[in-house]
Write a protein that holds these residues in place. Structure first.
Motif, PDB file in Angstrom:
ATOM      1  N   ARG A   1      35.875  46.048  38.419  1.00 36.69           N
ATOM      2  CA  ARG A   1      36.959  46.210  37.458  1.00 36.69           C
ATOM      3  C   ARG A   1      36.733  45.287  36.256  1.00 36.69           C
ATOM      4  O   ARG A   1      36.841  44.075  36.370  1.00 36.69           O
ATOM      5  CB  ARG A   1      38.299  45.943  38.119  1.00 36.69           C
ATOM      6  CG  ARG A   1      38.361  44.668  38.946  1.00 36.69           C
ATOM      7  CD  ARG A   1      39.618  44.619  39.796  1.00 36.69           C
ATOM      8  NE  ARG A   1      39.797  43.331  40.449  1.00 36.69           N
ATOM      9  CZ  ARG A   1      39.217  42.981  41.585  1.00 36.69           C
ATOM     10  NH1 ARG A   1      38.419  43.826  42.185  1.00 36.69           N
ATOM     11  NH2 ARG A   1      39.445  41.789  42.108  1.00 36.69           N
ATOM     12  N   LYS A   2      36.448  45.906  35.156  1.00 33.54           N
ATOM     13  CA  LYS A   2      36.245  45.152  33.916  1.00 33.54           C
ATOM     14  C   LYS A   2      37.316  45.485  32.892  1.00 33.54           C
ATOM     15  O   LYS A   2      37.817  44.612  32.196  1.00 33.54           O
ATOM     16  CB  LYS A   2      34.851  45.428  33.361  1.00 33.54           C
ATOM     17  CG  LYS A   2      33.727  44.940  34.276  1.00 33.54           C
ATOM     18  CD  LYS A   2      32.354  45.211  33.665  1.00 33.54           C
ATOM     19  CE  LYS A   2      31.239  44.717  34.579  1.00 33.54           C
ATOM     20  NZ  LYS A   2      29.885  44.979  34.015  1.00 33.54           N
ATOM     21  N   SER A   3      37.677  46.765  32.805  1.00 32.86           N
ATOM     22  CA  SER A   3      38.678  47.167  31.811  1.00 32.86           C
ATOM     23  C   SER A   3      40.081  46.943  32.351  1.00 32.86           C
ATOM     24  O   SER A   3      40.290  46.752  33.559  1.00 32.86           O
ATOM     25  CB  SER A   3      38.494  48.643  31.452  1.00 32.86           C
ATOM     26  OG  SER A   3      38.822  49.464  32.559  1.00 32.86           O
ATOM     27  N   LEU A   4      41.058  46.996  31.451  1.00 37.42           N
ATOM     28  CA  LEU A   4      42.450  46.805  31.831  1.00 37.42           C
ATOM     29  C   LEU A   4      42.913  47.908  32.772  1.00 37.42           C
ATOM     30  O   LEU A   4      43.626  47.641  33.757  1.00 37.42           O
ATOM     31  CB  LEU A   4      43.328  46.778  30.577  1.00 37.42           C
ATOM     32  CG  LEU A   4      44.835  46.612  30.820  1.00 37.42           C
ATOM     33  CD1 LEU A   4      45.128  45.254  31.446  1.00 37.42           C
ATOM     34  CD2 LEU A   4      45.608  46.770  29.506  1.00 37.42           C
TER      35      LEU A   4
ATOM     36  N   ALA B   1      41.895  40.068  37.640  1.00 41.05           N
ATOM     37  CA  ALA B   1      40.581  39.610  37.195  1.00 41.05           C
ATOM     38  C   ALA B   1      39.636  39.468  38.374  1.00 41.05           C
ATOM     39  O   ALA B   1      40.024  39.097  39.486  1.00 41.05           O
ATOM     40  CB  ALA B   1      40.716  38.282  36.455  1.00 41.05           C
ATOM     41  N   GLU B   2      38.376  39.765  38.117  1.00 39.78           N
ATOM     42  CA  GLU B   2      37.343  39.664  39.147  1.00 39.78           C
ATOM     43  C   GLU B   2      36.431  38.491  38.815  1.00 39.78           C
ATOM     44  O   GLU B   2      35.821  38.459  37.739  1.00 39.78           O
ATOM     45  CB  GLU B   2      36.539  40.963  39.204  1.00 39.78           C
ATOM     46  CG  GLU B   2      35.450  40.962  40.258  1.00 39.78           C
ATOM     47  CD  GLU B   2      34.753  42.308  40.339  1.00 39.78           C
ATOM     48  OE1 GLU B   2      35.129  43.101  41.216  1.00 39.78           O
ATOM     49  OE2 GLU B   2      33.857  42.563  39.514  1.00 39.78           O
TER      50      GLU B   2
ATOM     51  N   GLU C   1      41.108  49.678  34.840  1.00 36.67           N
ATOM     52  CA  GLU C   1      40.495  49.497  36.149  1.00 36.67           C
ATOM     53  C   GLU C   1      41.246  48.440  36.955  1.00 36.67           C
ATOM     54  O   GLU C   1      41.448  48.593  38.173  1.00 36.67           O
ATOM     55  CB  GLU C   1      39.032  49.098  35.997  1.00 36.67           C
ATOM     56  CG  GLU C   1      38.130  50.220  35.512  1.00 36.67           C
ATOM     57  CD  GLU C   1      36.709  49.767  35.245  1.00 36.67           C
ATOM     58  OE1 GLU C   1      35.798  50.613  35.278  1.00 36.67           O
ATOM     59  OE2 GLU C   1      36.510  48.553  34.996  1.00 36.67           O
ATOM     60  N   LYS C   2      41.666  47.397  36.299  1.00 39.25           N
ATOM     61  CA  LYS C   2      42.431  46.350  36.976  1.00 39.25           C
ATOM     62  C   LYS C   2      43.804  46.862  37.401  1.00 39.25           C
ATOM     63  O   LYS C   2      44.277  46.575  38.501  1.00 39.25           O
ATOM     64  CB  LYS C   2      42.575  45.133  36.066  1.00 39.25           C
ATOM     65  CG  LYS C   2      41.254  44.445  35.751  1.00 39.25           C
ATOM     66  CD  LYS C   2      41.437  43.320  34.749  1.00 39.25           C
ATOM     67  CE  LYS C   2      40.086  42.671  34.402  1.00 39.25           C
ATOM     68  NZ  LYS C   2      40.213  41.624  33.378  1.00 39.25           N
ATOM     69  N   ARG C   3      44.462  47.629  36.516  1.00 31.45           N
ATOM     70  CA  ARG C   3      45.786  48.169  36.860  1.00 31.45           C
ATOM     71  C   ARG C   3      45.683  49.120  38.067  1.00 31.45           C
ATOM     72  O   ARG C   3      46.507  49.073  38.980  1.00 31.45           O
ATOM     73  CB  ARG C   3      46.381  48.898  35.653  1.00 31.45           C
ATOM     74  CG  ARG C   3      47.842  49.333  35.888  1.00 31.45           C
ATOM     75  CD  ARG C   3      48.294  50.285  34.794  1.00 31.45           C
ATOM     76  NE  ARG C   3      48.220  49.663  33.490  1.00 31.45           N
ATOM     77  CZ  ARG C   3      49.169  48.896  32.970  1.00 31.45           C
ATOM     78  NH1 ARG C   3      50.251  48.637  33.677  1.00 31.45           N
ATOM     79  NH2 ARG C   3      49.046  48.383  31.759  1.00 31.45           N
TER      80      ARG C   3
END
Length: 909
Positions: free
Chosen positions: A375-378, A871-872, A380-382
């Motif tokens: 997950r890098k983009s917003l 965040a990863e 993907e995180k959501r």
């Protein structure tokens, strides 16, 4: 002799265990599995050569494989070397050399820290390192090894001024140098050589490297499918070689360890070496072999493998080595045995490899699922957080609802844990909620109502099967055998003892029952209430009075009649009565009061003492001093303390009320004193519930989220939410307790009046029984009318006295029974409030710690909060990359295993 003549293979076995096509394909399958990295994930059969430094491992490896390994003085193995030999009848000799990267580099702490790009470049260099030749000389082989060492970052042992190497070099690596040889005169064979274990540091080596080498060697010795070839130098003390100690650690029974003794031609300890080879000194399941490797002079002379083998045979045909079986002498015999072991183990393990690989695939996929996608983009995180919140909310709802399917850990079963905590809280409130216990009321022998008999006193520490047991229970056996329904101080012999013993059976009366009058003993100090300074002694806890019930002793004292005081006490009469002048409301008694009979209950709660003359000689002798008193049960004085409280409050609240009437302030004051423990117990319980809940939630987060960093951030949110909910629960609890203390004593519960009526009826029946017992003439025939009492109207005053001893005593009993009835109802309401309102509100609050983390919560977060929570970190990315590599290796391993399994099946059919 030319150097080229050195490498002339003579390795074809007389009886090749891999001569069948099936065995050869299994060998190839294992090699392919190892090449794809499956050996890091599943155990594969392996022959591993281990030994101390300079034990002759490289020379042995050279003799076994006919590969010109460098064995010059000062050279030692710096990395694992795997040799794979194959027979190719129709092809020329081919040698291939490559590097297999180790995914778990045990020496990475000593190498220059690599960035991901640098690691990628190094792996690319490994891939490009491909040596292939049909004509390999010793010099060629040395060059290939030097190039491999350079790529691995291994440099010569050149110390710097401060004794340390340059930061860019290291002495050892765990990457594997793979040497593959094939040809018409070779046999199927595979073996691994590892760095030698060293016990003392030499110049340029570090303690960490010493530990690293041991760990590297141990990693190859530990798998149960590995066969360890422990090499011992014949010219060293065999008992002090570390490799054998390590073998014993990983193979305690020494069932997969093969011993090899080298340098037999130069040993000064032939007898010791011979005894060891005969499996006498150190017994091994597979026994020992003796070999003779090339000497340094023979190496310099470049003798051929044929010549080496011939000289070895000649040497072991001489004494004393010819005493050993021929199958245990020489390199050829050793190689034959090793090939047999390798083939057997491959055949044993291969059928289970496919199952093992698939199990590991499932496990690795599950671990990847827990880590979630990269997950890098917003967005993907959501998405990751929303899916995670849904899983966690579902798990918590399942645990809270008591649906445990799939919940293997007991710590996840939240509802069960909370219910157990509630049960403990309820028991504690019943047993310890009151400041002092209430007294039970005696029950008549005619009380046959099962409902009343089975009703336990709620709020009393009395826990019995029936209500036949009163305060003490029967201390004797006057009611027959059996056990299990005594009162608060239950009998160990009787099953129906009451406050005054058994009323189901007629009490024994007569000279066989001793009188308690005149008994003198020291009253022990009660440690339970040292501040009150009470002294007490219960005569029924003494020998020989333990054989009789309280009622029987009491009747005996009644029948003896009044007696003059013996201790200067003029305010007490016979047992159970109050002499003229005695204070009906009770007074604080001095210790001297208890030197007489003690203070048994009259049934009304009035404390009475009996000062009487010494017992008659015909009766049972008086008991000994107080050190013979049986105080294994709770002292009765604690249970009489409630009446001391009642008298104290009557005095404190004395106002304009008439004598024998109740001041309305007495009951509230007593009730508030009695419930003083409630708040502390309830607060402790709620704290216990919140602690249990947090532990269960942490387990749930860890079970759902494989990303350690994200899991920690979620647990921080849970702790924060728990703090708010916990504060609300404590506030709710404190508010309820304050309301109970501040409000009037009122209730609409019909049980309140019913309980008081039952108490009055019980007291009436007890008084009637006392009247009946003291006047045998009033008892009707047991046969004709066993439940009837004849009352002489001319003596009705005696019956009235039993019913109404005094206004003060009746008032005390009425206060006690009213307070007890109200307390029981209030206690039940408070327990319900704490468990159903405070605890359940905490657990089921949508914004509480159990249920708040759900998809709706994720939807309410700001962009910054999603960035922070989802965040990863670098460690998570690294672990995911490792798991993905592992899964790729396992997928490839599954393909290989399937291919060879099908081919094997086709060949068999």
């Amino acid at each position: 002799m030319d150097e080229e003549q050195f490498f002339t293979p003579d390795t074809l076995l007389n009886e090749d265990p891999f001569r069948s096509e099936t065995s050869q394909r299994l060998f190839e399958a294992i090699d392919e599995l190892r090449s794809c990295g499956a050996n890091y994930e599943i155990g594969l059969p392996e022959l591993v050569i281990v030994g101390d430094q300079s034990a002759g491992k490289s020379s042995l490896l050279q003799s076994l494989t006919d590969i010109p390994f460098p064995v010059a003085d000062g050279f030692c193995t710096r990395f694992p070397t795997r040799i794979v030999s194959r027979r190719t009848p129709n092809e020329a000799d081919i040698t291939r050399i490559s590097i297999e990267p180790d995914n778990f580099d045990l020496f990475k702490a000593f190498a220059l820290k690599e960035t991901p790009d640098e690691r990628a470049k190094r792996l690319e260099a490994y891939a490009n390192f491909a040596y292939r030749s049909s004509d390999v000389t010793a010099a060629d082989f040395r060059d290939a090894v030097d190039r491999a060492k350079e790529l691995m970052g291994i440099t010569a042992l050149v110390p710097v001024e401060d004794g340390m190497r340059t930061a860019s070099s290291r002495n050892f690596a765990s990457d594997v140098l793979k040497v593959e040889v094939s040809g018409p005169d070779r046999s199927y064979f595979s073996i691994l050589d590892v760095p030698g274990v060293f016990q003392s540091l030499t110049k340029g080596l570090t303690e960490k490297e010493k530990i690293g080498v041991r760990d590297l060697v141990a990693s190859y010795m530990e798998p149960k499918h590995s066969v360890m070839i422990c090499v011992a130098s014949g010219n060293n003390d065999l008992a002090n070689q570390a490799a054998f100690d390590m073998a014993s650690e990983h193979d305690p029974q020494l069932q997969r360890t093969i011993g090899v003794i080298t340098k037999c031609d130069i040993t000064q300890n032939k007898n010791q070496a011979l005894a060891l080879a005969q499996n006498e000194e150190k017994h091994l399941t597979h026994g020992w072999f003796v070999v003779r490797n090339r000497t340094l002079a023979e190496l310099n002379a470049n003798i051929s493998s044929f010549e080496r083998s011939s000289r070895e045979t000649t040497f072991f045909d001489s004494d004393p080595w010819n005493r050993l079986p021929e199958s245990r002498r020489g390199t050829h015999a050793l190689k034959q045995y090793l090939a047999d072991q390798l083939c057997r183990r491959i055949r044993e393990i291969f059928p289970s490899i496919l199952v093992t690989v698939r199990d590991r695939e499932v496990s690795t996929k599950h671990q990847l699922d827990r880590l979630g996608p990269a997950r890098k983009s917003l967005e993907e995180k959501r998405t990751y957080l929303t899916d995670l919140a849904q899983q966690l909310h579902s798990l918590n709802s399942q645990a809270l609802g008591g649906r445990y399917h799939g919940l293997n850990k007991e710590s996840l079963k939240l509802r069960r844990l909370v219910r157990e905590a509630n049960d403990t809280f309820t028991t504690k409130m019943i047993v310890h909620g009151h400041c002092v216990p209430f007294q039970d009321i005696p029950v008549s022998r005619d009380a046959k109502d099962e409902k009343n008999n089975d009703k336990a006193a709620f709020g009393s520490p009395s826990i019995s099967a029936t209500n036949k047991g009163g305060l003490f229970g029967s201390q004797g056996n006057s009611s027959g055998g059996g056990s299990g329904s005594g009162g608060l101080l239950a009998s160990q012999k009787s099953s129906s003892g009451g406050v005054f013993g058994s009323l189901e059976a007629k009490p024994k009366v007569g000279p066989q029952v001793p009188t308690t009058k005149g008994i003198k003993f020291e009253a022990p100090i009660l440690e339970e209430y040292p501040g009150f300074g009470y002294y007490y002694q219960n005569v029924c806890m003494m020998q020989p009075y333990k054989e009789f019930s309280v009622e029987e002793l009491r009747l005996s004292d009644y029948l003896q009649g009044p007696s003059p005081p013996v201790n200067g006490l003029s305010d007490t009469g016979p047992f159970g009565s109050t002499a003229a002048g005695a204070s009906a409301s009770g007074t604080k008694l001095s210790p001297s009061f208890f030197s007489g009979f003690g203070q048994p209950s009259t049934g009304s709660g009035q404390l009475t003492g009996t000062a009487t003359p010494a017992p008659q000689a015909s009766l049972v002798p008086a008991p000994k001093k107080s050190n013979n008193i049986d105080i294994s049960v709770t002292s009765w004085s604690r249970y009489s303390q409630i009446y001391s409280w009642i008298r104290e409050e009557i005095r404190n609240c004395r106002g304009t009320e008439l004598q024998g009437t109740l001041n309305p302030d007495v009951l509230p004051a007593l009730f508030h004193r009695q419930i003083i423990n409630w708040k502390t117990i309830a607060t402790s319980h709620f704290q216990s519930v919140t602690d249990t809940t947090i532990k269960a939630l942490e387990e749930a987060v860890n079970a759902t989220c494989g990303d350690t960093a994200t899991a920690q951030r979620i647990q921080t949110l849970v702790q924060r939410t728990n703090g708010i909910s916990k504060e609300q629960g404590l506030s709710q609890l404190n508010q309820r307790f304050d309301e109970i203390v501040s409000r009037h004593l009122q209730t609409q519960n019909p049980s309140f009046e019913k309980n008081i009526r039952d108490a009055r009826l019980a007291r009436f029946e007890a008084a009637l029984e006392r009247y009946r017992s003291k006047r045998p003439s009033s008892v009707a025939s047991e046969i004709e009318a066993p439940n009837e009492v004849i009352v002489n109207l001319l003596d009705v005053t005696s019956l009235f006295d039993e019913l109404h001893m005094s206004n003060a005593q009746n008032l005390e009993d009425e206060i006690h029974d009213t307070l007890k009835s109200y307390y029981e109802l209030a206690l039940h309401d408070f327990i319900e409030f704490v468990t159903q309102q405070v605890v359940e509100s905490y657990l089921n609050d949508p914004k509480g710690p159990v249920l708040f983390f759900n998809p709706l919560y994720i939807g309410s977060l700001t962009l910054e909060e999603i960035e922070d929570l989802g965040a990863e970190d670098a460690e998570t990315a690294r672990v995911r990359a490792e798991k993905e590599e592992t899964l790729a290796r396992l997928s490839r391993a599954e393909e290989i295993a399937l291919k060879y399994t099908r081919e094997k099946d086709d060949h068999t059919s």
